[in-house]
Design a protein around this motif. Structure first.
Motif, PDB file in Angstrom:
ATOM      1  N   VAL A  28       0.837  -1.203   0.000  1.00 50.87           N
ATOM      2  CA  VAL A  28       0.000   0.000   0.000  1.00 50.87           C
ATOM      3  C   VAL A  28       0.872   1.254   0.000  1.00 50.87           C
ATOM      4  N   LYS A  29       1.955   1.215   0.796  1.00 54.16           N
ATOM      5  CA  LYS A  29       2.839   2.369   0.855  1.00 54.16           C
ATOM      6  C   LYS A  29       3.496   2.637  -0.491  1.00 54.16           C
ATOM      7  N   GLU A  30       3.966   1.562  -1.147  1.00 57.57           N
ATOM      8  CA  GLU A  30       4.588   1.732  -2.452  1.00 57.57           C
ATOM      9  C   GLU A  30       3.568   2.204  -3.478  1.00 57.57           C
ATOM     10  N   SER A  31       2.347   1.682  -3.380  1.00 53.90           N
ATOM     11  CA  SER A  31       1.303   2.136  -4.295  1.00 53.90           C
ATOM     12  C   SER A  31       0.992   3.605  -4.075  1.00 53.90           C
ATOM     13  N   LEU A  32       0.984   4.009  -2.817  1.00 56.43           N
ATOM     14  CA  LEU A  32       0.729   5.411  -2.512  1.00 56.43           C
ATOM     15  C   LEU A  32       1.812   6.300  -3.105  1.00 56.43           C
ATOM     16  N   GLN A  33       3.065   5.811  -3.094  1.00 56.70           N
ATOM     17  CA  GLN A  33       4.158   6.614  -3.632  1.00 56.70           C
ATOM     18  C   GLN A  33       4.016   6.834  -5.136  1.00 56.70           C
ATOM     19  N   PRO A  92      -0.026   9.960  -8.797  1.00 59.49           N
ATOM     20  CA  PRO A  92       0.473  11.214  -9.387  1.00 59.49           C
ATOM     21  C   PRO A  92       0.094  12.450  -8.589  1.00 59.49           C
ATOM     22  N   SER A  93      -0.960  12.364  -7.777  1.00 57.47           N
ATOM     23  CA  SER A  93      -1.412  13.529  -7.018  1.00 57.47           C
ATOM     24  C   SER A  93      -0.775  13.535  -5.639  1.00 57.47           C
ATOM     25  N   PRO A  94      -0.471  14.710  -5.105  1.00 54.07           N
ATOM     26  CA  PRO A  94       0.047  14.792  -3.728  1.00 54.07           C
ATOM     27  C   PRO A  94      -0.953  14.182  -2.754  1.00 54.07           C
ATOM     28  N   THR A  95      -0.499  13.218  -1.956  1.00 51.27           N
ATOM     29  CA  THR A  95      -1.388  12.479  -1.056  1.00 51.27           C
ATOM     30  C   THR A  95      -0.748  12.401   0.320  1.00 51.27           C
ATOM     31  N   PHE A  96      -1.559  12.679   1.355  1.00 49.98           N
ATOM     32  CA  PHE A  96      -1.105  12.632   2.733  1.00 49.98           C
ATOM     33  C   PHE A  96      -2.020  11.696   3.522  1.00 49.98           C
ATOM     34  N   VAL A  97      -1.422  10.923   4.424  1.00 49.00           N
ATOM     35  CA  VAL A  97      -2.177  10.153   5.416  1.00 49.00           C
ATOM     36  C   VAL A  97      -1.812  10.728   6.778  1.00 49.00           C
ATOM     37  N   CYS A  98      -2.810  11.202   7.507  1.00 47.68           N
ATOM     38  CA  CYS A  98      -2.535  11.858   8.781  1.00 47.68           C
ATOM     39  C   CYS A  98      -3.537  11.392   9.822  1.00 47.68           C
ATOM     40  N   GLN A 109      -5.054  14.562  14.707  1.00 47.29           N
ATOM     41  CA  GLN A 109      -4.398  15.800  15.147  1.00 47.29           C
ATOM     42  C   GLN A 109      -3.635  16.487  14.013  1.00 47.29           C
ATOM     43  N   GLY A 110      -3.675  15.888  12.818  1.00 50.43           N
ATOM     44  CA  GLY A 110      -3.004  16.482  11.680  1.00 50.43           C
ATOM     45  C   GLY A 110      -1.563  16.056  11.502  1.00 50.43           C
ATOM     46  N   ASN A 111      -1.056  15.122  12.304  1.00 52.83           N
ATOM     47  CA  ASN A 111       0.324  14.656  12.170  1.00 52.83           C
ATOM     48  C   ASN A 111       0.421  13.704  10.982  1.00 52.83           C
ATOM     49  N   ILE A 112       1.352  13.995  10.093  1.00 52.85           N
ATOM     50  CA  ILE A 112       1.489  13.196   8.873  1.00 52.85           C
ATOM     51  C   ILE A 112       2.078  11.836   9.210  1.00 52.85           C
ATOM     52  N   LEU A 113       1.410  10.784   8.727  1.00 55.10           N
ATOM     53  CA  LEU A 113       1.903   9.421   8.906  1.00 55.10           C
ATOM     54  C   LEU A 113       2.592   8.921   7.641  1.00 55.10           C
ATOM     55  N   LEU A 132       8.675  13.895   6.093  1.00 59.32           N
ATOM     56  CA  LEU A 132       7.488  14.669   6.461  1.00 59.32           C
ATOM     57  C   LEU A 132       6.709  14.047   7.611  1.00 59.32           C
ATOM     58  N   GLN A 133       7.089  12.820   8.004  1.00 56.64           N
ATOM     59  CA  GLN A 133       6.376  12.148   9.086  1.00 56.64           C
ATOM     60  C   GLN A 133       6.434  12.981  10.366  1.00 56.64           C
ATOM     61  N   ARG A 134       5.308  12.971  11.066  1.00 55.88           N
ATOM     62  CA  ARG A 134       5.094  13.639  12.355  1.00 55.88           C
ATOM     63  C   ARG A 134       5.011  15.162  12.216  1.00 55.88           C
ATOM     64  N   GLN A 135       5.186  15.711  10.988  1.00 56.82           N
ATOM     65  CA  GLN A 135       4.947  17.129  10.803  1.00 56.82           C
ATOM     66  C   GLN A 135       3.452  17.378  10.649  1.00 56.82           C
ATOM     67  N   SER A 136       3.043  18.589  10.902  1.00 58.15           N
ATOM     68  CA  SER A 136       1.620  18.926  10.874  1.00 58.15           C
ATOM     69  C   SER A 136       1.201  19.292   9.461  1.00 58.15           C
ATOM     70  N   VAL A 137       0.192  18.584   8.939  1.00 55.70           N
ATOM     71  CA  VAL A 137      -0.320  18.900   7.619  1.00 55.70           C
ATOM     72  C   VAL A 137      -1.033  20.253   7.623  1.00 55.70           C
ATOM     73  N   VAL A 138      -1.528  20.648   8.791  1.00 56.52           N
ATOM     74  CA  VAL A 138      -2.183  21.956   8.900  1.00 56.52           C
ATOM     75  C   VAL A 138      -1.168  23.074   8.671  1.00 56.52           C
ATOM     76  N   ASP A 139       0.035  22.919   9.246  1.00 56.76           N
ATOM     77  CA  ASP A 139       1.066  23.943   9.067  1.00 56.76           C
ATOM     78  C   ASP A 139       1.608  23.952   7.635  1.00 56.76           C
ATOM     79  N   LEU A 140       1.733  22.774   7.025  1.00 53.89           N
ATOM     80  CA  LEU A 140       2.290  22.709   5.679  1.00 53.89           C
ATOM     81  C   LEU A 140       1.322  23.249   4.629  1.00 53.89           C
ATOM     82  N   LEU A 141       0.024  23.127   4.878  1.00 57.21           N
ATOM     83  CA  LEU A 141      -0.989  23.595   3.921  1.00 57.21           C
ATOM     84  C   LEU A 141      -1.727  24.812   4.453  1.00 57.21           C
ATOM     85  N   VAL A 142      -1.054  25.619   5.237  1.00 60.92           N
ATOM     86  CA  VAL A 142      -1.718  26.758   5.867  1.00 60.92           C
ATOM     87  C   VAL A 142      -2.155  27.806   4.837  1.00 60.92           C
ATOM     88  N   ASP A 143      -1.460  27.885   3.680  1.00 61.62           N
ATOM     89  CA  ASP A 143      -1.823  28.895   2.685  1.00 61.62           C
ATOM     90  C   ASP A 143      -2.876  28.405   1.699  1.00 61.62           C
TER      91      ASP A 143
END
Length: 779
Positions: A433-438, A441-447, A450-454, A472-483
């Motif tokens: 699943v992880k390799e398939s996710l990689q 073509p579209s940017p994809t996040f699993v979090c 609390q918004g922590n990227i897994l 990017l693991q354990r970083q906040s997707v809210v902070d990365l996509l704040v704009d």
């Protein structure tokens, strides 16, 4: 799923409650039944040894020992010897003399000796004699007293009984024995009372009384014996040495003197907690230890049944709570620590608080709690694993097992092996699943909620502009996509509130700081309240640009290019109906003018579309030559309008990589606008200057200028800002849109400096080294 988890927790709590009730009941029964006395005695004896005090220096024992027997002869001795001993002891003025020798029968061989002994006891005034219970049957309720002359002459009487435990060890005695009306005090209390009376203190016992034959024999005030430490803790002199005067002059002065038998086979001997190497303790030594405890104010009492029960229940309850709340290893350590603390406390409490507890019931309860609870949890775990294996099989997960010859597995090992196989397959599935996710073509996040990227795929790294090796693991997707904001409201799309509450819409369109249109697709991974999220970003920028271009094309076709064609048709229709109103030559001229206008609109539109979408032909060129060429091409137009176009601040050369045709067209559009909007006899100034790493092409006119509120619309297609002020100037509003598109795709910017009534200056800012900028094709 939530119901299953709650049911499992409730079952676990129910099992713990049932186990706790059963163990508590067992501990209560063991605390009161006495079945663990032998185990308790081991701990209690250690406590008594810990509570041992040094012997009191005022206690002296006169021992009827083997040496005295050898010197005087076999027992019993003549009572004249006892009278002489008491006389010699009294001469040194001791506090009290306790003669632990039975004097219940008259001496028929030497009757005068009884008179001598009675007289010695009376003259001493400090002698205490023993009292024994007559028989030991249930009906026995009388005491054997010394002969009446001795009893009347004695200063006090006291019983010398002890209370051996079931194992025959003497650990305790009753301070009061006899009838309920007038019980006998213990021999040590009687001695202490006589000593207190002689020193002026209130006696602790009453005067001796005669036996009263009323009711059964009663025993009260059970007290543990706080033995003195050491093998022979008390000062002792041989009986024969005292008779011969072979003792120090002040050996008995102000002392508590005890006289009793310690010789082999003579008198009572007892096993005690202090007995070592099979050494037994004589009765007179036991009395000395009791007297020593009283003089040292050391009193130890066995805990009551209620106290002992509570003492055993509390540590078991603590161990059960640890089993419920802590992990297996921590619970084992806590249980062992609680059991050890219970044992240490029961050993120390006789010394600290004067109470003796029986901790064996608590230790048994703690010892049973851990294996029983572990058995229940292991059974529950095995059942759970079996159910999960069945569910995984039903859901299609292969559970193939490779058996090898000679394999023998028990129940638990089979469960462990099954879980190991399932875990291996799940890890492989997770990797897939992880390799398939990689590869998406579209940017994809699993979090998480609390918004922590897994997980984040490669497209997500590219979208955020970070290196693939940057985690990017354990970083906040809210902070990365704040704009990333809503396309209509301008509010952030991804927030902690939306993630935690599960209120993200499945699809919503937004725009980021770079102007990209993004479709955010949100999918919760489960229906649990604290759900994880799958976030996917689809770039709609090209699609939105295509839609905009389509709308522009529709507007152009339906409005701008339609108007001149409609005018041509109208002229033809008028000529057909009213042929005399317009000459043929005038008609052809008008049709030609409208056709040229239509052709110019179509050409402008095609040029703008090409500038926005086609691949640029990037070549090395000289912007000085481009500027001179554009000025030369527009010389005729400038002459028609009575305008002079000049080049100020020329440069010898301005090398640049770009599309020559598009740059020439863009510069021509700017100069063309300057010529059209400048009054007659005006001068249009063109210049080429340097600004750090940029070339700046400037075109300044003396036209009407542009209001500040309209300058933001200059580069939008089909915008004509001077329709009201200069209606005679033809155009469709595509020239500056083409200029803006070409400059931006070359990595530059288009600047405007204008004020109403003072003209306008356009500046084309282009990079000097285009090959070091971003490729125009990928722009």
């Amino acid at each position: 799923m939530l119901n299953i988890v709650c049911s499992r927790r409730q079952r676990r709590l129910l099992e713990w409650c049932l186990l706790s009730i059963a163990l508590m009941a067992l501990v209560v029964w063991l605390s009161t039944s006495g079945d663990l006395d032998r185990a308790n005695h081991v701990v209690q004896d250690a406590g008594l040894r810990l509570a041992a005090r040094p012997s009191h220096p005022d206690i002296v024992v006169v021992a009827i020992d083997d040496r005295s027997i050898a010197a005087i002869g076999r027992w019993p001795w003549r009572r004249a010897l006892h009278a002489e001993l008491i006389t010699r002891l009294s001469a040194q003025n001791p506090r009290v003399i306790g003669v632990d020798v039975l004097l219940g029968e008259a001496d028929l061989d030497y009757p005068d000796d009884d008179l001598l002994l009675a007289d010695a006891i009376r003259r001493s005034g400090r002698v205490v004699l023993p009292v024994l219970r007559r028989g030991f049957g249930p009906a026995s309720h009388l005491a054997d007293l010394p002969l009446p002359p001795f009893a009347q002459a004695a200063a006090n009487l006291g019983h010398v009984h002890v209370a051996p435990d079931g194992d025959g060890v003497v650990r305790s005695l009753y301070m009061y024995e006899g009838s309920d009306i007038a019980p006998w005090h213990h021999f040590s209390m009687a001695m202490q009372s006589v000593a207190d009376a002689r020193t002026g203190r209130p006696p602790c016992t009453s005067a001796p009384v005669q036996p009263i034959a009323t009711g059964p024999w009663k025993r009260k005030d059970l007290t543990l014996i706080a033995y003195a430490g050491g093998a022979s803790p008390f000062t002792s002199y041989s009986y024969i040495d005292v008779l011969r005067g072979q003792v120090p002059v002040n050996a008995f002065q102000n002392k508590y003197v005890l006289v009793g038998a310690v010789a082999s086979g003579l008198g009572d001997i007892f096993a005690t907690p202090m007995s070592q190497h099979s050494r037994l303790m004589s009765g007179v030594e036991v009395v000395a230890n009791v007297l020593n405890a009283r003089l040292s104010s050391t009193q130890i009492h066995p805990a009551s049944m209620l106290q002992n029960t509570l003492f055993n229940l509390v540590p078991v309850a603590c161990a059960l709570m640890a089993l419920l709340m802590a992990g297996p290893f921590a619970a084992m350590l806590i249980s062992g620590g609680v059991a050890l603390a219970t044992l240490l406390l029961s050993v120390a409490l006789p010394w600290w608080a004067g109470l003796q507890f029986a901790p064996a019931a608590a230790v048994v309860g703690i010892a049973l709690a851990y294996p029983l609870w572990s058995w229940r949890r292991l059974s529950a775990a095995a059942d759970f694993l079996q159910r999960e294996m069945t569910n995984l099989k039903n859901e299609g997960l292969s559970m193939r097992k490779r058996r090898r010859p000679g394999d023998s597995e028990d129940f638990l090992e089979r469960r462990i092996n099954a879980v190991e196989r399932a875990s291996r397959q799940l890890r492989d599935l997770h990797h897939f699943v992880k390799e398939s996710l990689q590869q998406l073509p579209s940017p994809t996040f699993v979090c998480d909620a609390q918004g922590n990227i897994l997980l984040a795929n490669n497209a997500a790294h590219s979208f955020l502009g970070v290196d693939m090796h940057h985690a990017l693991q354990r970083q906040s997707v809210v902070d990365l996509l704040v704009d990333l904001v809503h396309i209509k409201t301008g509010q952030p799309l991804i927030t902690h509130h939306h993630l935690s509450n599960g209120s993200l819409p499945e699809q919503v369109e937004g725009r980021d700081r770079q102007g990209r249109n993004l479709l955010v697709q949100c999918k919760p991974l489960s229906d649990i309240a604290q759900a994880d999220w799958l976030l996917s970003l689809v770039d709609l920028t090209d699609m939105r640009r295509a839609l905009q271009q389509r709308n522009q094309a529709m507007h152009f076709i339906s409005h701008d290019i339609r108007a001149p064609n409609a005018s041509i048709l109208t002229l033809l229709e008028m000529q057909r109906v009213y042929p005399e109103r317009m000459s043929h030559q005038d008609l052809m001229q008008r049709i030609e003018r409208y056709a040229q206008v239509s052709l110019g609109m179509a050409e402008s539109f095609v040029r703008l579309a090409s500038a926005e979408s086609q691949e640029y032909r990037m070549v090395a060129l000289d912007m000085t030559a481009v500027l001179e060429e554009a000025v030369d091409d527009l010389w005729a137009l400038a002459q028609d309008h009575g305008v002079t176009v000049i080049i100020t601040s020329p440069l010898a050369s301005a090398p640049l990589r770009g599309d020559r045709a598009l740059l020439c067209r863009s510069l021509a559009n700017v100069i063309n606008n300057a010529i059209k909007f400048s009054p007659r006899d005006a001068v249009v100034q063109c210049s080429l200057t340097e600004r750090n790493t940029w070339w700046v092409l400037s075109v300044r006119d003396t036209g009407p200028g542009i209001a500040p509120e309209l300058q933001g619309q200059l580069f939008a297609p089909f915008q004509r800002l001077h329709d009201h002020s200069h209606p005679s100037i033809q155009g469709v509003g595509l020239g500056l849109a083409l200029v803006h598109t070409v400059v931006v795709r070359h990595g530059g910017t288009l600047e405007v400096d204008s004020e109403p009534g003072r003209g306008t200056e356009f500046r084309l800012v282009l990079p000097k080294q285009k090959d070091q900028q971003q490729d125009a094709q990928g722009f």
